[in-house]
Design an enzyme around this catalytic site. Structure first.
Site, PDB file in Angstrom:
ATOM      1  N   ASP A   1     -21.305  18.688 -25.866  1.00  0.00           N
ATOM      2  CA  ASP A   1     -22.356  17.808 -26.362  1.00  0.00           C
ATOM      3  C   ASP A   1     -23.420  17.612 -25.281  1.00  0.00           C
ATOM      4  O   ASP A   1     -23.094  17.404 -24.106  1.00  0.00           O
ATOM      5  CB  ASP A   1     -21.726  16.463 -26.742  1.00  0.00           C
ATOM      6  CG  ASP A   1     -22.735  15.451 -27.218  1.00  0.00           C
ATOM      7  OD1 ASP A   1     -23.342  15.674 -28.276  1.00  0.00           O
ATOM      8  OD2 ASP A   1     -22.919  14.430 -26.518  1.00  0.00           O
TER       9      ASP A   1
ATOM     10  N   GLU B   1     -24.524  22.704 -26.554  1.00  0.00           N
ATOM     11  CA  GLU B   1     -25.624  22.089 -27.296  1.00  0.00           C
ATOM     12  C   GLU B   1     -26.778  22.026 -26.300  1.00  0.00           C
ATOM     13  O   GLU B   1     -26.734  21.241 -25.348  1.00  0.00           O
ATOM     14  CB  GLU B   1     -25.250  20.696 -27.790  1.00  0.00           C
ATOM     15  CG  GLU B   1     -26.353  20.069 -28.626  1.00  0.00           C
ATOM     16  CD  GLU B   1     -26.023  18.650 -29.084  1.00  0.00           C
ATOM     17  OE1 GLU B   1     -26.322  18.319 -30.245  1.00  0.00           O
ATOM     18  OE2 GLU B   1     -25.473  17.874 -28.278  1.00  0.00           O
TER      19      GLU B   1
END
Length: 687
Positions: free
Chosen positions: A336, A372
């Protein structure tokens, strides 16, 4: 209590008791607190030794199952970045299990909320803080054999442990690791043909206070409290053993497990947040602080940013990753806000210590790594900038596919780039075309059914007056906002979904499918269901669209059956394929090659491409020489087929204008392409 050892960090049981080791560079005293099962604090013991910045000690007679936490003494000097407060019980960052979740109370704060974040709180937080649990993580893996699926053969299925299983009639206990690995779920996943499940965060996490006050929860889980402990809400008391059992069952079914991990920030927020672990153990080491050291750098949008430049913070992340590979047998990670992990004092750096540490690690280099590639800090959008072997989520693929099928002008050149691996972003540094993780939908945004049913977001249930979530969704309600009984609109929506799924599976790159899209799952137009631990966020299994499910399975099977679609090398038309022809042709509908004027025609709605095996690629099969794809976002068209060499002919194998999609029809000369359709033909030998 004896001296014990400084390594490994955490609470490690042995034949004689438990060794405790915890990092703090600025503490002056570290107190181990033991608790009974009913939550009573039974003993406080100073850790007797300090090696460098690791405090440690061994307690004889303790066993797995013991509850514990820490109280750290040191300066309370917010102006210098220090927030030690021994009145606050602290969760061990290396705890392998937790008793539960924090209970929101003013005692959780290191300061007095009535006096502001620079004040000092004397209230004891222990009754409200989860305790660590000593765990023996040994597990009988038997003959577990990770599938080790090559990335070029991978089809990723992004899912939420609870969301996928909570309403499934055969998955039990609902919402748990065991449910995800239950026979009905395995049957669905294997029947669909996916090769990996990518699970939203399963690390122990916290429900934000502002959500708690609204009666909502942190459903997605992007507020980590412990990077080694599975969240208690996903298991039935068995902790890591239940997770390990799930992985073993998925592996036996040929399915890999990828974890979405959140190392860029913690659940403690900014200077007004609670003191639960890192802040109380060593605020100045764990977090990147602003020049005014009372405050935090906030590149993540969550209030704080982990200080990955610090060697002990980096060590914690690396230890956590290795733990989940070696103890949990996971097959990869999706990071993330990975741009944050690559930040240094001068900004994002693909040679940052985090990337270097992973790339030299013999454990982590054998698993799949997905970034990401953005955060909200300065220069935070870094698509294409990550070093190999990282793959990257490609949001430009998502936006292009949605815009093309919505009928936006000038999208043909962008679509061409996306279906050939987004070479502009990724064709450098020896990176393969599979680097691009292609998706049309993900947990963050509309579901596929909602992309074709809503023109606007409908996030009222989140309690933020519909201001949250993406505003640019590139969606289309096809004439009616939300559900409709109009057969023409329903048919148009169904075809649009088939077209986008087909584009996803026919493109070079690594496809990712959002759980529930294959059965028409809707979130009623909510494109930010992060707080919806209810029927909005859960996959609805009551009336699954099995026709769409079968179509999706057929698409995945088609992709697996045709190596040209999955090749790792980028296609550039100037290269030569095995048969001496270019590896890539862009055709007009009339059979002529695309010229500059065609590429610049903003009104063009049809893209035809012929793909061949890239030069130097081993031939995987002699059953195909080329694949011809037609993407038609406009009206009906007659499309000329490329020339077929002697002994070969074109066979139409996919037509999204038909509900089932699958076809087996020899064609020659030209073929009719209905409006809003994807066609796929394969150049096969005559028999």
């Amino acid at each position: 209590m004896t001296a014990g050892r400084p390594a490994p960090l955490g609470a490690t049981p042995d034949a004689h008791g438990v060794n405790f080791a915890v990092f703090s560079a600025h503490a002056t005293r570290m107190v181990l607190c033991l608790f009974a099962e009913d939550g009573r604090e039974t003993l406080r013991i100073d850790l007797p030794e300090r090696d460098g910045d690791v405090w440690h000690g061994h307690v004889a007679g303790l066993r797995p199952g013991q509850r514990y936490g820490y109280r750290a003494h040191g300066p309370y000097a917010p102006q210098d970045g220090h927030r030690f407060n021994p009145n606050k019980l602290l969760v061990d960052p290396y705890a392998r299990a937790l008793t539960g979740h924090p209970i929101w109370h003013d005692a959780l704060y290191g300061y007095d909320p009535a006096k502001g974040p620079d004040s000092f709180s004397t209230r004891d937080s222990a009754p409200y803080v989860p305790k660590g649990i000593v765990v023996d993580p040994r597990f009988d893996w038997g003959g577990d054999c990770p599938p080790d699926t090559p990335i070029e053969d991978s089809v990723i299925y992004e899912a939420h442990v609870k969301g996928l299983t909570r309403l499934h009639p055969g998955a039990s206990p609902p919402g748990t690791f065991a449910a995800l690995a239950s026979a009905p779920m395995l049957e669905h996943l294997t029947g669909l043909g996916v090769t990996a499940v990518e699970l939203l965060p399963i690390h122990a996490f916290v429900d934000d206070k502002f959500l708690h006050d609204k009666g909502l929860t942190n459903y997605w889980g992007y507020q980590s409290l412990g990077f080694f402990a599975p969240d208690p809400r996903y298991h039935d008391g068995g902790g890591i053993a239940e997770f390990q059992s799930m992985v073993a069952r998925l592996h036996a079914a040929g399915i890999e497990v990828i974890l979405d991990v959140v190392y860029n920030h913690s659940c403690e927020g900014d200077e007004t947040g609670p003191t639960l672990s890192f802040r109380g153990l060593d605020n100045a080491s764990y977090y990147r602080l602003a020049p005014d050291r009372r405050r935090y750098v906030n590149d993540t949008g969550t209030g704080n940013t982990m200080n990955v430049d610090h060697p002990m913070v980096l060590r914690m992340i690396m230890d956590s990753l290795r733990y989940w590979v070696e103890v949990g047998h996971v097959d990869g990670f999706r990071f993330d806000l990975c741009a944050t992990l690559g930040r240094t004092a001068t900004g994002f750096d693909p040679g940052a210590s985090f990337f270097d540490a992973i790339r030299q690690d013999p454990v982590l280099t054998r698993v799949k790594l997905i970034a990401e590639p953005w955060d909200i800090g300065p220069g935070g959008y870094q698509l294409g900038a990550f070093p190999p072997p990282f793959l990257e989520w490609n949001d430009r693929f998502r936006d292009t596919i949605r815009q093309f099928w919505r009928g936006d002008a000038g999208m043909v050149p962008r679509l061409a780039d996306r279906i050939t691996g987004s070479a502009r972003q990724f064709d450098h540094s020896g990176r393969p075309a599979n680097t691009s993780v292609n998706f049309v939908t993900a947990h963050d945004g509309f579901t596929l059914a909602d992309v074709v049913s809503y023109a606007q977001r409908h996030n009222e249930a989140n309690g933020e007056d519909n201001r949250d979530g993406h505003s640019a969704n590139w969606s289309d309600n096809m004439g009616v906002e939300g559900p409709t009984a109009d057969p023409a609109i329903m048919a148009a929506r169904a075809r649009r979904q088939r077209n986008m799924l087909a584009t996803l599976m026919l493109a070079q790159g690594t496809p990712m499918l959002l759980a529930g899209d294959e059965i028409g799952n809707s979130q009623s137009g909510n494109n930010n269901a992060y707080a919806q631990d209810n029927e909005i966020g859960w996959v609805d299994w009551t009336a699954p669209d099995m026709g769409l499910r079968d179509f999706t399975a057929a698409l995945i099977a088609f992709r697996k059956g045709h190596p040209i679609l999955r090749q790792k090398r980028f296609l550039h038309a100037r290269e030569r394929a095995a048969d001496g022809l270019p590896d890539l042709f862009w055709w007009r509908e009339d059979g002529q090659e695309m010229g500059q004027a065609d590429w610049e025609d903003a009104g063009r709605t049809v893209l035809c491409v012929e793909k061949r095996m890239a030069a130097g690629t081993p031939r995987y099969a002699a059953s195909e020489a080329a694949v011809f794809l037609v993407f038609n976002a406009g009206g009906a068209a007659e499309v000329c087929l490329p020339p077929a060499r002697s002994g070969w002919h074109w066979v139409l194998r996919l037509d999204t204008g038909r509900d089932a999609g699958a076809v087996a029809q020899p064609v020659s000369g030209s073929l009719a392409c209905t409006a809003q359709t994807v066609l796929a033909c394969v150049l096969e030998p005559l028999t």
